[in-house]
Design an enzyme around this catalytic site. Structure first.
Site, PDB file in Angstrom:
ATOM      1  N   THR A 279       0.872  -1.220   0.117  1.00  0.00           N
ATOM      2  CA  THR A 279      -0.004   0.036   0.045  1.00  0.00           C
ATOM      3  C   THR A 279       1.001   1.232   0.078  1.00  0.00           C
ATOM      4  OG1 THR A 279       0.005  -0.313   2.443  1.00  0.00           O
ATOM      5  CG2 THR A 279      -1.887  -0.980   1.171  1.00  0.00           C
ATOM      6  N   ASP A 280       0.219   2.199  -0.523  1.00  0.00           N
ATOM      7  CA  ASP A 280       0.933   3.572  -0.604  1.00  0.00           C
ATOM      8  C   ASP A 280       0.865   4.386   0.683  1.00  0.00           C
ATOM      9  OD1 ASP A 280       2.094   2.904  -3.251  1.00  0.00           O
ATOM     10  OD2 ASP A 280       0.279   3.805  -4.160  1.00  0.00           O
ATOM     11  N   LYS A 281       1.520   5.649   0.639  1.00  0.00           N
ATOM     12  CA  LYS A 281       1.480   6.605   1.551  1.00  0.00           C
ATOM     13  C   LYS A 281       0.364   6.874   2.012  1.00  0.00           C
ATOM     14  CE  LYS A 281       3.053  11.289   2.574  1.00  0.00           C
ATOM     15  NZ  LYS A 281       3.707  12.399   2.179  1.00  0.00           N
ATOM     16  N   GLY A 282      -0.011   6.842   3.271  1.00  0.00           N
ATOM     17  CA  GLY A 282      -1.315   7.127   3.953  1.00  0.00           C
ATOM     18  C   GLY A 282      -2.637   6.215   3.597  1.00  0.00           C
ATOM     19  N   VAL A 283      -2.342   5.024   2.967  1.00  0.00           N
ATOM     20  CA  VAL A 283      -3.336   4.188   2.784  1.00  0.00           C
ATOM     21  C   VAL A 283      -3.461   2.994   3.849  1.00  0.00           C
ATOM     22  CG1 VAL A 283      -4.143   2.199   1.128  1.00  0.00           C
ATOM     23  CG2 VAL A 283      -2.948   3.950   0.230  1.00  0.00           C
TER      24      VAL A 283
END
Length: 409
Positions: free
Chosen positions: A164-168
């Protein structure tokens, strides 16, 4: 929830233990497997081979180009892995490593949940704040990864199911690696070493706290606003009724005030929905007035009162029978299914109570709920009228309920 919150869902290592708490992240043992897809022979009705209509020279050059691209990609991946996971000085001394001794490892799957707020993604990336970085450090602290392997995640064969990416956020995700899982309480040790947002928000309610913001007509200085919550957990297995997914939350407390449980669930649900940091729960116990909407009463169910002290005296000194609901679990469950749950599901199908609740929150024309944002409590101002701060309870529709002791939940 996580809810909260609140919160990794846990399974114990397969074949090792069967009592992991639902709010815990957990290691589930699984044998390492490699699944290879069946390869079927080509079916070319024209009798042409891999070259197709191309000449031998053209096909040969293409083949070389593919191999070159493949080699270049492998070198790129090698450099990338080296840059990210470049081994550093081991944080433990040679003496500490030798004193620890060798313990067997198993390839396991670790089921986790996390709130991605504040993290720069899932995957390890040097010293960057990532989910895997904190997980790896927790494994080391819990003794699930040896001190000898603490300098390099590659030694534990760390791999992930989904990045998952940043903040997800992720309600559920899986990583696999080799862990030491001999200790029966290894899951609890791992969770204790993890940041709260890689566990669950609901446990932030546990203990004795000031819940004046979770009821009506109580100030922060009122001693009766302090209540003790023994546990608050979410069942990790939702049930599907029609088109609606239902999740069971169970709270065990000494006593509750009017709307307390509904507001506790309302707060955590909105925090998870908006990715709010978990420290907002601690702030709600402070003296500042905080507008917390109450969830619909539909679904609120008193599971059973608990008589621990009485039952202890009844057994040890009074010679009386204990008040034990467990004797009637089968009948209780049947009654809940037939008479309670069916009504709850039916009413929600008809009235859409929970959908209406979230819709009203989204359209609420006030700054009351801006504490959900990064601005926090300082931007969640209470509206003023004629120079006076308006009654928050009145604005939330609680103004006609003036007896906080008149009901629970």
């Amino acid at each position: 929830m996580a809810a909260g919150d609140e919160a990794p869902v846990a399974n114990a290592p397969s074949g090792e233990r069967n009592e992991a708490k639902p709010q815990a992240a957990a290691a589930a043992a699984a044998d390492a497997e490699t699944n290879t897809g069946d390869q079927k022979p080509g079916n070319n009705s024209r009798g042409k081979g891999k070259k197709g209509d191309r000449g031998r020279g053209e096909w040969s050059r293409t083949k070389v180009d593919k191999r070159k691209r493949h080699d270049e990609y492998r070198e790129y991946k090698r450099r990338k892995v080296s840059d990210i996971d470049n081994p550093k000085a081991n944080p433990f001394s040679k003496e500490e490593i030798e004193a620890e001794g060798r313990r067997p490892k198993r390839k396991v799957a670790v089921m986790i949940g996390y709130a991605g707020t504040g993290y720069k993604g899932m995957q390890l990336n040097g010293d960057e704040e990532t989910i895997e970085r904190d997980l790896f450090q927790a494994f080391i602290k819990a003794g699930a990864i040896s001190k000898a392997n603490a300098d390099d995640p590659r030694k534990s064969s760390l791999a992930r199911c989904a990045r998952t990416d940043k903040g997800v956020h992720a309600a559920g995700n899986v990583i696999s690696l080799k862990l030491i899982i001999e200790d029966e309480d290894v899951v609890d040790k791992i969770n204790e070493a993890l940041p709260a947002q890689i566990r669950e928000a609901l446990n932030k309610y546990e203990g004795t706290n000031n819940f004046h913001n979770y009821t009506v007509q109580k100030s922060h200085g009122d001693p009766s606003a302090k209540r003790h919550i023994r546990s608050f957990v979410a069942n990790p297995k939702p049930i599907i009724i029609g088109d609606t997914e239902w999740l069971s939350l169970k709270v065990h407390g000494q006593s509750f005030m009017m709307h307390q449980i509904r507001k506790m669930v309302g707060l955590v649900t909105l925090m998870v929905r908006c990715g709010t940091t978990l420290d907002r729960i601690a702030e709600s116990y402070g003296p500042r007035k905080m507008a917390i909407p109450k969830m619909p009463g539909l679904g609120l169910l008193l599971e059973r009162p608990v008589f621990e002290n009485y039952n202890k005296r009844a057994k040890e000194t009074l010679g009386r029978e204990e008040i034990d609901f467990d004797k009637y679990n089968d009948k209780i469950e049947a009654f809940k299914q037939e008479q309670i749950y069916s009504r709850i599901f039916g009413v929600e199908e008809k009235d859409n109570s929970f959908h209406t609740f979230f819709s009203q929150i989204d359209q609420f024309r006030s700054n009351h709920f801006l504490w959900l944002t990064a601005g926090g409590m300082k931007v969640a101002t209470i509206d003023k009228a004629n120079g006076k701060v308006q009654d928050v309870d009145k604005q939330l529709g609680d103004e006609d309920e003036e007896d906080p002791e008149g009901g629970e939940g």
